[in-house]
Write an enzyme that holds these catalytic residues in place. Structure first.
Site, PDB file in Angstrom:
ATOM      1  N   THR A  54       0.829  -1.202   0.000  1.00  0.00           N
ATOM      2  CA  THR A  54       0.000   0.000   0.000  1.00  0.00           C
ATOM      3  C   THR A  54       0.866   1.254   0.000  1.00  0.00           C
ATOM      4  O   THR A  54       0.476   2.286  -0.551  1.00  0.00           O
ATOM      5  CB  THR A  54      -0.940   0.008   1.213  1.00  0.00           C
ATOM      6  OG1 THR A  54      -1.799  -1.136   1.144  1.00  0.00           O
ATOM      7  CG2 THR A  54      -1.798   1.263   1.265  1.00  0.00           C
ATOM      8  N   TYR A 141       4.304 -12.524   5.354  1.00  0.00           N
ATOM      9  CA  TYR A 141       3.345 -11.895   4.439  1.00  0.00           C
ATOM     10  C   TYR A 141       3.057 -12.911   3.341  1.00  0.00           C
ATOM     11  O   TYR A 141       3.849 -13.100   2.421  1.00  0.00           O
ATOM     12  CB  TYR A 141       3.955 -10.619   3.882  1.00  0.00           C
ATOM     13  CG  TYR A 141       3.018  -9.721   3.092  1.00  0.00           C
ATOM     14  CD1 TYR A 141       1.668 -10.012   2.923  1.00  0.00           C
ATOM     15  CD2 TYR A 141       3.497  -8.554   2.500  1.00  0.00           C
ATOM     16  CE1 TYR A 141       0.829  -9.170   2.205  1.00  0.00           C
ATOM     17  CE2 TYR A 141       2.676  -7.707   1.779  1.00  0.00           C
ATOM     18  CZ  TYR A 141       1.345  -8.021   1.630  1.00  0.00           C
ATOM     19  OH  TYR A 141       0.523  -7.185   0.918  1.00  0.00           O
ATOM     20  N   LYS A 169       0.477 -11.938   8.010  1.00  0.00           N
ATOM     21  CA  LYS A 169      -0.490 -11.146   7.259  1.00  0.00           C
ATOM     22  C   LYS A 169      -1.042 -12.076   6.190  1.00  0.00           C
ATOM     23  O   LYS A 169      -0.354 -12.437   5.244  1.00  0.00           O
ATOM     24  CB  LYS A 169       0.161  -9.906   6.630  1.00  0.00           C
ATOM     25  CG  LYS A 169      -0.836  -9.055   5.859  1.00  0.00           C
ATOM     26  CD  LYS A 169      -0.192  -7.821   5.241  1.00  0.00           C
ATOM     27  CE  LYS A 169      -1.239  -7.010   4.466  1.00  0.00           C
ATOM     28  NZ  LYS A 169      -0.655  -5.825   3.797  1.00  0.00           N
ATOM     29  N   ILE A 209      -4.317  -6.143   9.048  1.00  0.00           N
ATOM     30  CA  ILE A 209      -3.437  -5.091   8.533  1.00  0.00           C
ATOM     31  C   ILE A 209      -4.176  -4.534   7.330  1.00  0.00           C
ATOM     32  O   ILE A 209      -4.271  -5.185   6.290  1.00  0.00           O
ATOM     33  CB  ILE A 209      -2.052  -5.630   8.147  1.00  0.00           C
ATOM     34  CG1 ILE A 209      -1.331  -6.172   9.394  1.00  0.00           C
ATOM     35  CG2 ILE A 209      -1.220  -4.531   7.502  1.00  0.00           C
ATOM     36  CD1 ILE A 209       0.010  -6.826   9.097  1.00  0.00           C
TER      37      ILE A 209
END
Length: 290
Positions: A54, A141, A169, A209
């Site tokens: 992001t 992740y 995540k 998240i």
């Protein structure tokens, strides 16, 4: 430097914000990043992730990434900060991990090496080598649609045995895998898919998240509080009210819609780095209508 109080619940739980990186005339807009972080810090978020997807980290050089991190750490105050770490050259990534050791981080968010598509054994080696080199906890992740590497449930459970790997995540796209990790209990499971926040927390996940929670933040915090308190009817109402925003926020590649909305609110410029493009005029109008 920030100091962290002992948390009343596991550190990697609640609502974490995957911050955008504001730009102004091609450069990182540090005053806007400071103001955004300070605003979010006051709205009940658990912590921040700097330089994730992001945050357009792939479009930042290493010096810019460290400057972004320093700005976020300063603005976050006592709130914990996790730094995104990615790449496909293991030696360079380990150098990056060592360079980050001087910062007061709560953890590193580490993705699989992109493009290479290693075996499960190779993925075990990758994450364990990074965790061995890190001085802070590692958040896995799992995002195969960005990296091209699918982490199996068996590999994730093996990684959970590493004392420094403490959370995930979860963007793996498998409900069965999510449920298995929650049932195992060694990793704190934070969804990285905003559309799965209600589902993951209802299953017993630790938090999220989130990118879209940079807008309407108190409503996301309220949703998590309702779920944590067992108020499912109230949580359903809160979740249904958030659906149009979450859907619109990912109608085009992230973070373009989010930056358009934050720009509409006067918090950042509606500026991204190529090849990322600003949200389409039609989507901007849809966002404003929300």
């Amino acid at each position: 430097m920030p100091s962290y109080a002992t948390p009343t619940r596991p550190l990697f739980s609640g609502l974490w914000i995957a911050l955008v990186t504001p730009f102004k005339d091609g450069a990182v807009d540090h005053p806007a990043l400071t103001a955004l972080t300070v605003r979010l810090r006051g709205q009940g978020v658990a912590g921040f992730v700097a330089c994730g997807s992001t945050g357009e980290a792939a479009a930042l050089d290493k010096a810019e990434q460290l400057q972004v991190l320093e700005t976020v750490l300063e603005a976050a105050g006592d709130s914990p900060v996790v730094m995104g770490v990615s790449g496909c050259h293991q030696g360079q990534v380990l150098d990056q991990v060592q360079a980050l050791a001087r910062y007061p981080l709560a953890g590193l968010l580490v993705s699989a090496p992109h493009y290479i598509r290693p075996s499960q054994e190779g993925l075990l080696h990758w994450f364990c080598a990074i965790a061995d080199a890190s001085t802070v906890p590692v958040v896995l992740y799992d995002i195969p649609y960005r990296t091209g590497a699918m982490l199996t449930t068996e590999t994730l459970l093996a990684l959970a045995a590493h004392p420094r790997i403490q959370a995930i995540k979860d963007c793996g796209g498998s409900t069965a895998k999510t449920q298995a990790l929650i049932a195992d209990g060694r990793l704190q499971v934070l969804t990285g898919e905003d559309a799965q926040i209600f589902h993951t927390l209802a299953l017993g996940g630790a938090g999220a998240i989130s990118a879209s929670a940079q807008w309407q933040t108190p409503r996301f915090v309220e949703l998590m509080d309702l779920l944590r308190g067992g108020d499912l009817p109230g949580a359903r109402r809160a979740w249904q009210a958030l659906q149009p925003w979450i859907e619109a926020c990912f109608a085009e590649p992230n973070p373009a819609p989010l930056k358009a909305m934050l720009a509409h609110a006067g918090e950042v410029r509606n500026e991204l780095r190529a090849p990322m493009m600003a949200a389409s005029p039609a989507l901007v109008e849809r966002l404003r209508a929300l």
